[in-house]
Motif scaffolding. Structure first.
Motif: not given
Length: 304
Positions: A110, A114, A125-126, A128-130, A132-133, A149, A152, A176
């Motif tokens: 991950k 990121a 922060d974005a 890290l979210e991407y 995760d997806r 998941e 979502r 996302g």
């Protein structure tokens, strides 16, 4: 009677002339249609001939690439290379690079994903979210537990694969993840690396920037350090240790880019990914794309 007969014969001759004119017009139309058909057929044959010639030249470039790689043992196998050759009326330029130069969407941690999104312009922060997806897309759900998941994707109208990526273009389906960011990431990712690591000696700057720091002093791809030049190097780490560590990531798969220039000025570029095999099967084709746009991975940053 004689005058009437003359008028009848004149009318018959007029009818015959009109009929002949109609027949000539019809024949003329048929000739035009046939000429157009021949012209279209000629163009189609020319296109098919060029397509067949292109396929043959790309196949020849794959054979030559596999031959060069097969000559070297695993320790000396080059991670990249280039050559060119001429055949008939075509000039062929070939470049090959190990898939270890790219981040594997199925195996990369991950943090590396990121890091790539950050390198391409996303906020921390974005990014890290991407990441995760992306991990959520490739990860199988735990039996008996809630599939968060999948929930979502309810508004998207489809479900996440929750299995390994089959093609890098699936990145655009990850909920996302901005479409522009997914497009910018394509030149730096793969599904054929086969390793969670990359080889920074051949990787693009964006990929090197995405690599997680392995120590407090991050090493550059040539074995250098971000520490001050006068700082003492630990005795346990020889000068070339970092360089050796950096180049340990390898892949049996290679991306072969073939650019063909024909004498008539036409130019086409194909990109094929092959997996090296053995004597019985020297290589296997994993992916084949024709008429691709020239690659430009120098400047891919953007705001996301």
């Amino acid at each position: 009677m004689t005058a009437i007969g003359a008028r009848n014969r004149s009318g018959e001759r007029g009818f015959v002339i009109v009929a002949v004119l109609w027949i000539l017009a019809a024949l003329s139309s048929l000739a035009m249609i046939f000429a157009a058909y021949l012209s279209a057929s000629t163009r189609a044959i020319a296109v098919n001939e060029t397509a067949l010639q292109t396929e043959a030249l790309v196949s020849a470039s794959l054979e030559l690439t596999a031959y060069q790689l097969a000559l070297a043992d695993e320790r000396t196998k080059p991670p990249n290379g280039a050559f060119h050759f001429r055949m008939d009326d075509a000039n062929v330029q070939v470049a090959f690079t190990s898939e270890a130069a790219r981040i594997d969407l199925n195996l990369a941690p991950k943090e590396m994903l990121a890091g790539l999104f950050t390198a391409l312009g996303a906020g921390k922060d974005a990014a890290l979210e991407y990441a995760d997806r992306v991990v959520g897309w490739r990860t199988r759900p735990v039996p008996g537990s809630a599939n968060e998941e999948e929930a979502r994707y309810n508004s998207a109208g489809y479900s996440p694969r929750q299995a390994p990526f089959v093609h890098v273009n699936e990145l655009a389906l990850v909920v996302g993840l901005p479409a522009a960011l997914a497009e910018r990431a394509l030149p730096f990712v793969t599904v054929f690396n086969g390793s969670p690591d990359v080889d920074p000696t051949i990787a693009a700057p964006e990929v090197i920037e995405a690599m997680p720091e392995k120590s407090a002093n991050k090493q550059d791809p040539l074995g250098g350090s971000s520490a001050p030049p006068n700082a003492a190097r630990p005795a346990s780490q020889p000068p070339d240790a970092a360089k050796k560590d950096a180049s340990t990531a390898t892949s049996p798969c290679y991306r072969v880019e073939t650019t063909i220039r024909f004498r008539n000025g036409r130019r086409t570029t194909s990109e094929v990914v092959i997996a090296m095999g053995d004597k019985a099967e020297p290589y296997r084709v994993l992916s084949w794309q024709e008429d691709i746009a020239p690659r430009n991975v120098v400047s891919r940053r953007g705001s996301t």
